[in-house]
Design a protein around this motif. Sequence first.
Motif, PDB file in Angstrom:
ATOM      1  N   GLY A 182       4.293  -1.417   4.942  1.00 18.52           N
ATOM      2  CA  GLY A 182       3.788  -2.697   5.376  1.00 18.52           C
ATOM      3  C   GLY A 182       4.883  -3.637   5.715  1.00 18.52           C
ATOM      4  O   GLY A 182       6.101  -3.474   5.649  1.00 18.52           O
ATOM      5  N   THR A 183       4.603  -4.837   6.403  1.00 18.99           N
ATOM      6  CA  THR A 183       5.646  -5.876   6.820  1.00 18.99           C
ATOM      7  C   THR A 183       6.339  -6.593   5.405  1.00 18.99           C
ATOM      8  O   THR A 183       5.539  -6.404   4.059  1.00 18.99           O
ATOM      9  CB  THR A 183       4.940  -6.879   7.495  1.00 18.99           C
ATOM     10  N   ASP A 184       7.309  -7.103   5.569  1.00 15.02           N
ATOM     11  CA  ASP A 184       7.722  -7.994   4.331  1.00 15.02           C
ATOM     12  C   ASP A 184       6.880  -8.918   3.981  1.00 15.02           C
ATOM     13  O   ASP A 184       6.038  -9.631   4.664  1.00 15.02           O
ATOM     14  CB  ASP A 184       9.176  -8.565   4.916  1.00 15.02           C
ATOM     15  N   LEU A 185       7.301  -9.555   2.739  1.00 18.32           N
ATOM     16  CA  LEU A 185       6.354 -10.750   2.292  1.00 18.32           C
ATOM     17  C   LEU A 185       6.525 -11.679   3.000  1.00 18.32           C
ATOM     18  O   LEU A 185       7.480 -12.278   3.266  1.00 18.32           O
ATOM     19  CB  LEU A 185       6.618 -10.794   0.592  1.00 18.32           C
ATOM     20  N   SER A 186       5.142 -12.087   3.389  1.00 18.07           N
ATOM     21  CA  SER A 186       5.235 -13.485   4.163  1.00 18.07           C
ATOM     22  C   SER A 186       4.322 -14.392   3.511  1.00 18.07           C
ATOM     23  O   SER A 186       3.187 -14.113   3.204  1.00 18.07           O
ATOM     24  CB  SER A 186       4.720 -13.233   5.564  1.00 18.07           C
ATOM     25  N   ILE A 187       4.646 -15.774   3.088  1.00 12.08           N
ATOM     26  CA  ILE A 187       3.840 -16.852   2.436  1.00 12.08           C
ATOM     27  C   ILE A 187       3.459 -17.591   3.349  1.00 12.08           C
ATOM     28  O   ILE A 187       4.203 -18.424   4.284  1.00 12.08           O
ATOM     29  CB  ILE A 187       4.583 -17.574   1.476  1.00 12.08           C
ATOM     30  N   ILE A 431      -0.239 -10.039  -5.102  1.00 13.45           N
ATOM     31  CA  ILE A 431      -0.942  -8.785  -4.393  1.00 13.45           C
ATOM     32  C   ILE A 431      -0.153  -7.887  -3.558  1.00 13.45           C
ATOM     33  O   ILE A 431      -0.077  -6.754  -3.487  1.00 13.45           O
ATOM     34  CB  ILE A 431      -1.906  -9.578  -3.474  1.00 13.45           C
ATOM     35  N   PHE A 432       1.040  -8.718  -3.175  1.00 13.22           N
ATOM     36  CA  PHE A 432       1.972  -7.853  -2.269  1.00 13.22           C
ATOM     37  C   PHE A 432       2.802  -6.783  -3.198  1.00 13.22           C
ATOM     38  O   PHE A 432       2.799  -5.602  -2.763  1.00 13.22           O
ATOM     39  CB  PHE A 432       3.021  -8.618  -1.713  1.00 13.22           C
ATOM     40  N   GLN A 433       3.043  -7.107  -4.463  1.00 12.81           N
ATOM     41  CA  GLN A 433       3.734  -6.077  -5.212  1.00 12.81           C
ATOM     42  C   GLN A 433       2.857  -5.138  -5.559  1.00 12.81           C
ATOM     43  O   GLN A 433       3.256  -3.939  -5.663  1.00 12.81           O
ATOM     44  CB  GLN A 433       4.331  -6.660  -6.450  1.00 12.81           C
ATOM     45  N   GLN A 434       1.514  -5.435  -5.993  1.00 11.03           N
ATOM     46  CA  GLN A 434       0.597  -4.507  -6.096  1.00 11.03           C
ATOM     47  C   GLN A 434       0.419  -3.397  -4.894  1.00 11.03           C
ATOM     48  O   GLN A 434       0.227  -2.044  -4.984  1.00 11.03           O
ATOM     49  CB  GLN A 434      -0.764  -5.098  -6.226  1.00 11.03           C
ATOM     50  N   ASN A 435       0.273  -3.876  -3.669  1.00 15.91           N
ATOM     51  CA  ASN A 435      -0.017  -2.973  -2.619  1.00 15.91           C
ATOM     52  C   ASN A 435       1.465  -2.214  -2.293  1.00 15.91           C
ATOM     53  O   ASN A 435       1.117  -0.773  -2.171  1.00 15.91           O
ATOM     54  CB  ASN A 435      -0.350  -3.747  -1.350  1.00 15.91           C
ATOM     55  N   LYS A 438       1.496   0.740  -4.886  1.00 13.25           N
ATOM     56  CA  LYS A 438       0.360   1.895  -4.364  1.00 13.25           C
ATOM     57  C   LYS A 438       0.994   2.507  -3.227  1.00 13.25           C
ATOM     58  O   LYS A 438       0.835   3.881  -3.195  1.00 13.25           O
ATOM     59  CB  LYS A 438      -0.923   1.011  -4.189  1.00 13.25           C
ATOM     60  N   SER A 439       1.639   1.915  -2.197  1.00 18.52           N
ATOM     61  CA  SER A 439       2.154   2.706  -1.006  1.00 18.52           C
ATOM     62  C   SER A 439       3.320   3.536  -1.558  1.00 18.52           C
ATOM     63  O   SER A 439       3.494   4.469  -1.126  1.00 18.52           O
ATOM     64  CB  SER A 439       2.672   1.650  -0.032  1.00 18.52           C
ATOM     65  N   VAL A 440       4.143   3.128  -2.396  1.00 14.04           N
ATOM     66  CA  VAL A 440       5.139   3.887  -2.867  1.00 14.04           C
ATOM     67  C   VAL A 440       4.723   5.122  -3.603  1.00 14.04           C
ATOM     68  O   VAL A 440       5.228   6.360  -3.417  1.00 14.04           O
ATOM     69  CB  VAL A 440       6.134   3.108  -3.817  1.00 14.04           C
ATOM     70  N   GLN A 441       3.758   4.977  -4.503  1.00 15.28           N
ATOM     71  CA  GLN A 441       3.239   5.903  -5.317  1.00 15.28           C
ATOM     72  C   GLN A 441       2.455   6.977  -4.400  1.00 15.28           C
ATOM     73  O   GLN A 441       2.553   8.317  -4.489  1.00 15.28           O
ATOM     74  CB  GLN A 441       2.101   5.438  -6.365  1.00 15.28           C
ATOM     75  N   GLU A 442       1.739   6.313  -3.279  1.00 15.52           N
ATOM     76  CA  GLU A 442       0.954   7.519  -2.600  1.00 15.52           C
ATOM     77  C   GLU A 442       2.045   8.272  -1.787  1.00 15.52           C
ATOM     78  O   GLU A 442       1.986   9.430  -1.623  1.00 15.52           O
ATOM     79  CB  GLU A 442       0.073   6.742  -1.601  1.00 15.52           C
ATOM     80  N   TYR A 443       2.972   7.660  -1.202  1.00 17.61           N
ATOM     81  CA  TYR A 443       3.850   8.482  -0.439  1.00 17.61           C
ATOM     82  C   TYR A 443       4.861   9.452  -1.304  1.00 17.61           C
ATOM     83  O   TYR A 443       5.160  10.133  -0.837  1.00 17.61           O
ATOM     84  CB  TYR A 443       4.899   7.393   0.190  1.00 17.61           C
ATOM     85  N   SER A 444       4.973   8.855  -2.515  1.00 19.27           N
ATOM     86  CA  SER A 444       5.742   9.931  -3.441  1.00 19.27           C
ATOM     87  C   SER A 444       5.079  11.168  -3.755  1.00 19.27           C
ATOM     88  O   SER A 444       5.560  12.268  -3.952  1.00 19.27           O
ATOM     89  CB  SER A 444       6.101   9.217  -4.924  1.00 19.27           C
ATOM     90  N   GLN A 445       3.550  11.179  -3.745  1.00 22.70           N
ATOM     91  CA  GLN A 445       2.533  11.820  -4.289  1.00 22.70           C
ATOM     92  C   GLN A 445       2.829  12.858  -2.718  1.00 22.70           C
ATOM     93  O   GLN A 445       2.671  14.303  -3.176  1.00 22.70           O
ATOM     94  CB  GLN A 445       1.448  11.319  -4.342  1.00 22.70           C
TER      95      GLN A 445
END
Length: 515
Positions: A182-187, A431-435, A438-445
């Motif tokens: 995803g994109t960098d964290l944007s506030i 929310i950004f850290q949670q997503n 999750k993305s890092v875990q899915e890619y690692s799998q």
Amino acid sequence: MAITNIEAEIQSLSDVSSANANFIESAQKWVVSSIPKNYMWAFVSKTSNATSNPVALPSTIVTDSVIGLVRNGYNCSEIEQKYRGMVESNDVASLYFPTKKHPKYVKDGNGNYDVYPLPTADPAEPAYILYVDYTQIDDDSDLRNAVIFYAISKEFGTKGQSKIIDFSEIALPVIIADPSFGTDLSISVAPPVIPTIDKTILDTSSWVAPQYVASSLQLADFPYMTWNFPTSPVAPSIASNEVADWESATPNFVAPTLPTLDFTGMDSDLTSEDPEMVQARNVKMGTQMSEYQTQLSTQQAKFNEEQAVFQATVQTFTQEANLLEAHENRKLQKFGQELSKYQADINAIISQNQAKIQAWSNEASTRVQNFQAQNQSNLNDFNARNIEFQSQVQEATQNAQFTEAREQREMAKYSSELQKYQQDVNQKVTIFQQNLGKSVQEYSQKLAKFNAELTRQSSLVGQKQQEAGTKLQQFDRYDKESNKYYQWANGEIQKFIQNNERTTSRALTQQALQR
């Protein structure tokens, strides 16, 4: 014709459940084609009687099995194609025109035989074809061993071909797509606007509300990998190691025509006591026999000369067969070397790309961890500065004397908006850290699954190579067995030819002695 015993011996020696009928038929035909026709009269059959032209050759009979054509009991000789017009036009004045006692034949465009004079509808003057019947080389034939050995050679050749390894089932796993976190964290929320209080002693001009500064995640580019696997080596095609056919070079002994000795009047000359006439007759017949002996010696010398050439031809073909066997062995050795190099190249490519993926994954994991830690640090810093700022605001507000209720409401509103701003920032960062996690875990799998499949395929390549090595040894063994039995079959053929040559030679010698 019974071939039950032949089938049983083939099954026993080659260890097959059922002898291949096509191999047996090929063996019978090979035997017929390998032996001179003048030695095959024991296996001759005839077609049905024909009373009209052409005399058709049945589809089960090959042209080179024909040994003769007979009309009305007389052997037919073949007409040269250049003279066929004189015969077909019924040119009775031609010197080449046949007679009933000297019939002739000519082949037509369909491989059938036109006999002249024409076979009539009279069954007493039929025409038929004599041919070497390969089906007679059966259980009761002297050549049965040649059929058995040749068929076994084919059986072992088929077993060898079944040991060729197919690498098509080895497939590269589907390459996973480049990771995208995803994109960098944007506030997107902005801090509340600080109200301006004009009628109090509270000075807000120097207030600076803290802002959350998001970290930037910079991942290295996913490594470029090439999966150009080398082409799997092609299993060599091993030619049948067969000695070439030398039938065309087989010498034939052509005996000279025995002279007609005229004994007519011999008794009357003796009775009339005419010794001069008797002596003249004896001198004439002696001269004829002398000429016949000279012709016989000439034909025998010619046959011996052709026999020497034939033996040289046999030795040449045999040497060529031996050279071919060495060539096939080199092809098998080369295939084994290419197979080893093929596995080494595949393993090298897989190991190289796995190393790239692992290095990139380690670096990406480190950067993601640093990014998460930096985000947490920024959030902690933001919260600390925000608490300090709120404390300042509350302290300044308590010390300030508001003269109007409106200003109090603005300050209260500002304080509420500031709290909401802090809550929104914390929510978005969480929310950004949670997503991201999750993305890092899915890619690692996915990466782990890809590496596992890659490892499985690499292991399969190793298994295939080991299996190929084993089957290559079996292929070589079957090929040698096939060649051995072919040589035995050829030996049976040569022994049969030599026995017939000795029989022919003894008959000629006996005939000469009787004269």
